[in-house]
Motif scaffolding. Structure first.
Motif, PDB file in Angstrom:
ATOM      1  N   ALA A  94       0.821  -1.218   0.000  1.00  0.00           N
ATOM      2  CA  ALA A  94       0.000   0.000   0.000  1.00  0.00           C
ATOM      3  C   ALA A  94       0.852   1.264   0.000  1.00  0.00           C
ATOM      4  O   ALA A  94       0.314   2.370  -0.129  1.00  0.00           O
ATOM      5  CB  ALA A  94      -0.921   0.001   1.210  1.00  0.00           C
ATOM      6  N   GLU A 104     -10.129   3.076   8.865  1.00  0.00           N
ATOM      7  CA  GLU A 104     -11.563   2.884   8.599  1.00  0.00           C
ATOM      8  C   GLU A 104     -12.417   3.872   9.397  1.00  0.00           C
ATOM      9  O   GLU A 104     -13.397   3.484  10.053  1.00  0.00           O
ATOM     10  CB  GLU A 104     -11.980   1.452   8.907  1.00  0.00           C
ATOM     11  CG  GLU A 104     -11.536   0.431   7.876  1.00  0.00           C
ATOM     12  CD  GLU A 104     -12.261   0.591   6.540  1.00  0.00           C
ATOM     13  OE1 GLU A 104     -13.264  -0.101   6.318  1.00  0.00           O
ATOM     14  OE2 GLU A 104     -11.820   1.417   5.719  1.00  0.00           O
ATOM     15  N   ASP A 105     -12.007   5.141   9.355  1.00  0.00           N
ATOM     16  CA  ASP A 105     -12.722   6.252   9.996  1.00  0.00           C
ATOM     17  C   ASP A 105     -12.673   6.210  11.519  1.00  0.00           C
ATOM     18  O   ASP A 105     -13.300   7.052  12.175  1.00  0.00           O
ATOM     19  CB  ASP A 105     -14.188   6.309   9.541  1.00  0.00           C
ATOM     20  CG  ASP A 105     -14.316   6.618   8.061  1.00  0.00           C
ATOM     21  OD1 ASP A 105     -13.480   7.383   7.548  1.00  0.00           O
ATOM     22  OD2 ASP A 105     -15.256   6.091   7.423  1.00  0.00           O
ATOM     23  N   GLU A 135     -10.693  -4.429   1.678  1.00  0.00           N
ATOM     24  CA  GLU A 135     -10.016  -3.161   1.397  1.00  0.00           C
ATOM     25  C   GLU A 135     -10.376  -2.145   2.466  1.00  0.00           C
ATOM     26  O   GLU A 135     -11.550  -1.984   2.817  1.00  0.00           O
ATOM     27  CB  GLU A 135     -10.412  -2.624   0.019  1.00  0.00           C
ATOM     28  CG  GLU A 135      -9.669  -1.346  -0.354  1.00  0.00           C
ATOM     29  CD  GLU A 135      -9.982  -0.859  -1.754  1.00  0.00           C
ATOM     30  OE1 GLU A 135      -9.405   0.171  -2.169  1.00  0.00           O
ATOM     31  OE2 GLU A 135     -10.799  -1.505  -2.434  1.00  0.00           O
ATOM     32  N   ALA A 136      -9.373  -1.497   3.012  1.00  0.00           N
ATOM     33  CA  ALA A 136      -9.591  -0.527   4.081  1.00  0.00           C
ATOM     34  C   ALA A 136      -8.882   0.775   3.744  1.00  0.00           C
ATOM     35  O   ALA A 136      -7.979   0.823   2.911  1.00  0.00           O
ATOM     36  CB  ALA A 136      -9.083  -1.082   5.405  1.00  0.00           C
ATOM     37  N   GLU A 137      -9.298   1.823   4.429  1.00  0.00           N
ATOM     38  CA  GLU A 137      -8.731   3.154   4.208  1.00  0.00           C
ATOM     39  C   GLU A 137      -8.120   3.660   5.501  1.00  0.00           C
ATOM     40  O   GLU A 137      -8.687   3.481   6.582  1.00  0.00           O
ATOM     41  CB  GLU A 137      -9.827   4.112   3.737  1.00  0.00           C
ATOM     42  CG  GLU A 137      -9.326   5.504   3.398  1.00  0.00           C
ATOM     43  CD  GLU A 137     -10.453   6.410   2.922  1.00  0.00           C
ATOM     44  OE1 GLU A 137     -10.755   6.391   1.710  1.00  0.00           O
ATOM     45  OE2 GLU A 137     -11.041   7.116   3.771  1.00  0.00           O
ATOM     46  N   GLU A 160      -5.788   7.071   7.237  1.00  0.00           N
ATOM     47  CA  GLU A 160      -5.209   8.402   7.096  1.00  0.00           C
ATOM     48  C   GLU A 160      -3.872   8.425   7.800  1.00  0.00           C
ATOM     49  O   GLU A 160      -3.742   7.954   8.934  1.00  0.00           O
ATOM     50  CB  GLU A 160      -6.131   9.475   7.678  1.00  0.00           C
ATOM     51  CG  GLU A 160      -5.597  10.886   7.473  1.00  0.00           C
ATOM     52  CD  GLU A 160      -6.468  11.942   8.126  1.00  0.00           C
ATOM     53  OE1 GLU A 160      -6.281  13.133   7.819  1.00  0.00           O
ATOM     54  OE2 GLU A 160      -7.320  11.571   8.957  1.00  0.00           O
ATOM     55  N   THR A 197      -4.224  10.001   2.419  1.00  0.00           N
ATOM     56  CA  THR A 197      -5.030   8.797   2.614  1.00  0.00           C
ATOM     57  C   THR A 197      -4.458   7.659   1.778  1.00  0.00           C
ATOM     58  O   THR A 197      -4.092   7.864   0.616  1.00  0.00           O
ATOM     59  CB  THR A 197      -6.497   9.056   2.202  1.00  0.00           C
ATOM     60  OG1 THR A 197      -7.021  10.117   2.998  1.00  0.00           O
ATOM     61  CG2 THR A 197      -7.335   7.804   2.414  1.00  0.00           C
ATOM     62  N   LEU A 198      -4.373   6.477   2.392  1.00  0.00           N
ATOM     63  CA  LEU A 198      -3.896   5.286   1.702  1.00  0.00           C
ATOM     64  C   LEU A 198      -4.969   4.208   1.733  1.00  0.00           C
ATOM     65  O   LEU A 198      -5.644   4.032   2.754  1.00  0.00           O
ATOM     66  CB  LEU A 198      -2.615   4.738   2.349  1.00  0.00           C
ATOM     67  CG  LEU A 198      -1.329   5.569   2.256  1.00  0.00           C
ATOM     68  CD1 LEU A 198      -0.189   4.836   2.960  1.00  0.00           C
ATOM     69  CD2 LEU A 198      -0.969   5.847   0.807  1.00  0.00           C
ATOM     70  N   ASP A 199      -5.122   3.492   0.641  1.00  0.00           N
ATOM     71  CA  ASP A 199      -5.990   2.318   0.603  1.00  0.00           C
ATOM     72  C   ASP A 199      -5.127   1.077   0.749  1.00  0.00           C
ATOM     73  O   ASP A 199      -4.044   0.987   0.154  1.00  0.00           O
ATOM     74  CB  ASP A 199      -6.762   2.263  -0.721  1.00  0.00           C
ATOM     75  CG  ASP A 199      -7.768   3.389  -0.856  1.00  0.00           C
ATOM     76  OD1 ASP A 199      -8.377   3.740   0.169  1.00  0.00           O
ATOM     77  OD2 ASP A 199      -7.922   3.915  -1.971  1.00  0.00           O
TER      78      ASP A 199
END
Length: 462
Positions: free
Chosen positions: A298, A310-311, A332-334, A336, A345-347
């Motif tokens: 990533a 994930e927020d 898949e997660a996000e 910061e 931001t990275l996925d």
């Protein structure tokens, strides 16, 4: 006047009593679903061992509680003994699924579950998860009382909770208290955000349920913090949300799969926060990224600070493993991050926790040393050391004198990997970077010590 005073005191006592919860109905409804668990195992005990160790000699630590019953002292050699451990548990489904702690039944040859109506049933071990200290049992019986399950995610600090268990073998003992804190991290417990309470927990309570005032199970009593070996007002329970996720995976696949990023992280203190351009200490600082890991793919790099996943905001680094571990591998997660003072931001495709990850320590070697202005002597890494440490470059500290390096806690044998977020591949790199370091400012230094990467903060005085 006296009668008025008595009336006022009586009224005050009545009001105070009315404000306290009444647990009687809850206990009557929930007790049938709580069970006592007896696990027997054969073991070779050391000579002269006649029971529990002297608890007054046990230092301050986190203690799993169940309770061992052993015969008296034996001869001079180890001899087989029948060990009996007792704990608590509770029924979570009508088909006979019982939940308890792994340490209560670990290594058991036979497990007996005793119900409130005095039935004693032989239990089958369906599966265990040592990482969360959970065990799933199954008994065959009809008309089993099943407890209601709540949501530990809805718990609030300060609300009343109640435990039912068998401390010291006293069945169906009830203790109550409040939630003291949430999402606590304990040493060597990476995947459980513990519920901290002041409910009295003692040997035999392990595996028993923790209830909210609605009579719903919100946790599983597991550990206490103690200096003496006994209860001191700080208890920990596994959240029921975590536990039921484990139960479902064990029943469906026979194993537990957890999310994994492939990074080693550390806490962000005030000096590190300043050096990375953060307004306050928070987040998880990436000290190392495993080769070919989800994090590497990533684009995550050492020196990145993960601020959210994930927020979910990451305030303490210990919160990240809890959050990632709950994500199904392949998802898949996000996240910061902050890198070089800039947010981005990275996925990432979350991987599965591997069986083991080891980083070898560098062997000793004695090439000639080279000095620099940081108060330490260094040399280049050998090819063999680079391969063992899985590093492409770096310098080995061979001697530390009085100066910035010593003040930062750097020791001989440490490997300097980055200095002020710049890669250090050789002694000449280190000298070049050191020559332009600012004074009176926190400077991050990534070191590898005994195979483990970590950031330290160095400050160059005027």
């Amino acid at each position: 006047m006296f009668s008025v005073l008595v009336w006022c005191l009586t009224l005050a006592g009545t009001v105070q009593a009315a404000s306290l919860p009444d647990f009687t109905e809850l206990v009557e409804d929930a007790s049938p679903g709580v069970v006592n668990i007896s696990a027997s195992r054969s073991s070779a005990s050391p000579a002269g061992y006649g029971g529990s160790p002297d608890l007054q000699q046990i230092p301050e630590f986190f203690r799993h509680f169940f309770g061992d019953q052993l015969p008296g002292p034996g001869g001079n050699a180890p001899m087989p003994r029948q060990m009996q451990s007792t704990g608590s548990g509770f029924i979570v489904s009508a088909d006979g699924i019982v939940l308890t702690n792994n340490h209560v039944v670990e290594g058991a040859d036979e497990i007996i579950v005793r119900l409130a109506d005095r039935r004693e049933l032989v239990a089958e071990l369906v599966g265990t998860d040592p990482d969360t200290d959970l065990a799933v049992l199954k008994v065959k019986a009809d008309d089993l009382p099943v407890l209601k399950l709540g949501k530990s995610s809805k718990l609030k600090v300060g609300e009343w909770v109640l435990a039912i268990g068998s401390p010291f073998g006293f069945d169906y003992t009830v203790t109550a208290g409040i939630v003291s804190a949430l999402a606590r991290s304990l040493p060597s417990e990476n995947y459980v955000p513990f519920i901290q309470t002041d409910v009295a927990i003692n040997p035999g309570n392990s595996g028993g349920p923790l209830f909210n005032l609605d009579g719903e199970v919100v946790g599983i009593n597991s550990q206490i913090y103690t200096r003496s070996g006994g209860f001191m007002g700080v208890s920990f329970a596994i959240p029921i949300d975590v536990a039921m996720n484990v139960v479902e995976q064990i029943r469906e696949t026979g194993q537990v799969r957890r999310g994994w990023l492939g990074v080693l992280i550390q806490e962000v203190n005030r000096d590190l926060a300043e050096s990375f351009g953060l307004s306050k200490p928070h987040g998880a600082l990436v000290a190392q990224v495993m080769p070919e890991s989800p994090a590497a793919k990533a684009g995550l790099k050492p020196g990145d600070v993960i601020l959210s996943f994930e927020d979910d905001e990451i305030n303490l680094s210990s919160e990240l493993p809890h959050r990632v571990g709950r994500v199904k591998p392949g998802t898949e997660a996000e996240m910061e991050i902050i890198r070089a003072g800039k947010r981005q931001t990275l996925d990432i495709i979350v991987g599965q926790v591997p069986g083991s990850d080891e980083v070898a320590a560098a062997p000793s070697a004695k090439p000639s040393a080279d000095s620099n202005t940081l108060g330490m002597e260094v040399r280049d890494l050998t090819s063999q050391e680079k391969a063992q440490l899985q590093l492409s470059g770096g310098v080995v500290v061979t001697n530390v004198m009085t100066g910035p390096a010593a003040a930062a806690g750097i020791r001989a044998g440490d490997v300097i990997s980055t200095l002020n977020n710049e890669r250090v591949n050789s002694v000449s790199d280190l000298r070049a970077i050191a020559s332009k370091l600012p004074s009176d400012k926190s400077i991050p230094v990534l070191i590898v010590r005994n195979g483990n990467p970590a950031f330290v903060v160095m400050r160059i005085e005027d």
